[in-house]
Design an enzyme around this catalytic site. Structure first.
Site, PDB file in Angstrom:
ATOM      1  N   ARG A  76       0.836  -1.204   0.000  1.00  0.00           N
ATOM      2  CA  ARG A  76       0.000   0.000   0.000  1.00  0.00           C
ATOM      3  C   ARG A  76       0.872   1.255   0.000  1.00  0.00           C
ATOM      4  NH1 ARG A  76      -0.771   4.769   2.642  1.00  0.00           N
ATOM      5  NH2 ARG A  76      -0.306   3.728   4.624  1.00  0.00           N
ATOM      6  N   ASP A  77       1.510   1.531   1.109  1.00  0.00           N
ATOM      7  CA  ASP A  77       2.329   2.736   1.244  1.00  0.00           C
ATOM      8  C   ASP A  77       3.489   2.732   0.243  1.00  0.00           C
ATOM      9  OD1 ASP A  77       3.112   5.121   2.302  1.00  0.00           O
ATOM     10  OD2 ASP A  77       3.731   4.359   4.250  1.00  0.00           O
TER      11      ASP A  77
ATOM     12  N   HIS B 129       6.187   4.376  12.669  1.00  0.00           N
ATOM     13  CA  HIS B 129       6.100   4.365  11.201  1.00  0.00           C
ATOM     14  C   HIS B 129       7.050   5.459  10.700  1.00  0.00           C
ATOM     15  CE1 HIS B 129       3.523   3.916   7.423  1.00  0.00           C
ATOM     16  NE2 HIS B 129       4.190   5.035   7.174  1.00  0.00           N
TER      17      HIS B 129
ATOM     18  N   HIS C 207       9.848   7.193   8.135  1.00  0.00           N
ATOM     19  CA  HIS C 207      10.403   7.294   6.783  1.00  0.00           C
ATOM     20  C   HIS C 207      11.881   7.686   6.876  1.00  0.00           C
ATOM     21  CE1 HIS C 207       6.626   7.207   4.158  1.00  0.00           C
ATOM     22  NE2 HIS C 207       6.250   6.891   5.377  1.00  0.00           N
TER      23      HIS C 207
ATOM     24  N   CYS D   5       5.513  10.010  -0.088  1.00  0.00           N
ATOM     25  CA  CYS D   5       4.224  10.619   0.254  1.00  0.00           C
ATOM     26  C   CYS D   5       3.851  11.615  -0.825  1.00  0.00           C
ATOM     27  CB  CYS D   5       4.297  11.326   1.609  1.00  0.00           C
ATOM     28  SG  CYS D   5       2.765  12.192   2.010  1.00  0.00           S
TER      29      CYS D   5
ATOM     30  N   ASN E 262       9.145   4.449   3.430  1.00  0.00           N
ATOM     31  CA  ASN E 262       9.202   3.940   4.791  1.00  0.00           C
ATOM     32  C   ASN E 262      10.513   3.209   4.996  1.00  0.00           C
ATOM     33  OD1 ASN E 262       8.320   2.129   7.181  1.00  0.00           O
ATOM     34  ND2 ASN E 262       6.610   3.511   6.865  1.00  0.00           N
TER      35      ASN E 262
END
Length: 303
Positions: free
Chosen positions: A15-16, A211, A213, A244, A253
């Site tokens: 997803r991310d 979480h 990055h 992002c 991430n």
């Protein structure tokens, strides 16, 4: 505080990691990635995002991905496949696909909230309340995210008190866990500790996740800092994929391979096999023609 004996990894690569890819990635490749991640030992994989394809075209096949995992034999009963659901429409689509866990995401920055979801922090929390209520009524667990916990691309510094306030609101709403996101990767270890101390005064440590990055190369150092404070859940993305869309220049991430290598070196248990996850990162970056941002992954793959 002593380091945790074990850490649960939440793999956000499907997803991310993929949401910003400019070229379409087929549903088949996404499902193969998810299967390989499961083979490497992941027990929680964030598989899709039920957002408008207009805003995130890469996630347009969210229903196909989740249905394949939940109903068509592509998933495994012992693995938690979750999906992002920013509003009731997204939640209804996710429920129809058989999802068992969803996530909602707020921000600790007013400017970021406006740019990201076109509303204030308070308005975003009001929007999430019926989503969380409806999901829980259906027996679906809800995870919360807070963005910009260690800095904002528009406001710069973010106060730990604001992060704590938003985290507390999501916890009060019924999120079983809240993931604290350094969305633009500007945090440093002391900042991470101070932010976590403020949040942990409002929400128990066992309901918090990290979480981080890696834009400025600080993600592992920041993780070490919060592991020492007792955080035992870490979000990561295979090969460090991601970024992002609302934070220009933000890297992906922290790479799963690098986190697993760190945990192994600290004697902390985790379910993911280092050699296998390195192979997954190598395969995926070759498949989508992207650089592998995992230092450990590159080292292991080049042996």
């Amino acid at each position: 505080m002593a380091l945790p004996a074990s850490v649960r990894l939440v793999e956000v690569g499907p997803r991310d990691g993929l949401q910003n890819e400019p070229e379409p990635i087929s549903t088949e490749i996404k499902l193969e990635l998810i299967e390989r991640l499961a083979d490497a030992g992941h027990t929680h994989i964030e598989a899709a995002s039920f957002v408008s394809p207009k805003w995130v075209p890469q996630m347009a096949d969210h229903s196909q991905v989740m249905r394949a995992l939940m109903h068509e034999g592509k998933g495994r009963p012992d693995i938690n496949y979750s999906a992002l659901t920013p509003n009731l429409k997204g939640l209804e689509e996710a429920l129809a696909s058989g999802v068992q866990e969803v996530a909602v995401f707020g921000a600790a920055s007013e400017s970021f909230s406006q740019k990201n979801i076109n509303c204030s922090i308070a308005e975003s929390l009001e929007r999430f309340a019926p989503v969380v209520e409806r999901a829980r009524a259906e027996g679906v667990r809800v995870r919360g995210y807070v963005s910009c916990v260690l800095g904002c691309p528009y406001e710069g510094e973010i106060s730990p008190a604001m992060v704590a306030q938003v985290t507390r609101a999501l916890d009060d709403m019924g999120c079983y866990e809240v993931s604290l996101g350094d969305t633009i990767g500007t945090g440093t270890p002391l900042k991470a500790k101070r932010m976590l101390e403020a949040v942990a005064r409002e929400v128990p440590m066992e309901r918090l996740a990290a979480h981080f990055h890696d834009t400025y190369g600080q993600a592992l150092a920041n993780l070490m800092a919060v592991l020492e404070e007792g955080v035992a859940v870490v979000d990561s993305s295979v090969a460090g994929l991601g970024g992002c869309p609302y934070a220009k220049g933000a890297a992906g991430n922290v790479a799963t391979e690098d986190v697993v290598y760190l945990l192994k070196g600290l004697g902390i248990q985790c379910s993911v096999d280092l050699e296998r996850i390195a192979a997954v990162g190598d395969w995926m970056t070759r498949t989508i023609n992207r650089p592998n941002r995992s230092k450990a992954g590159v080292a292991l793959s080049s042996r």
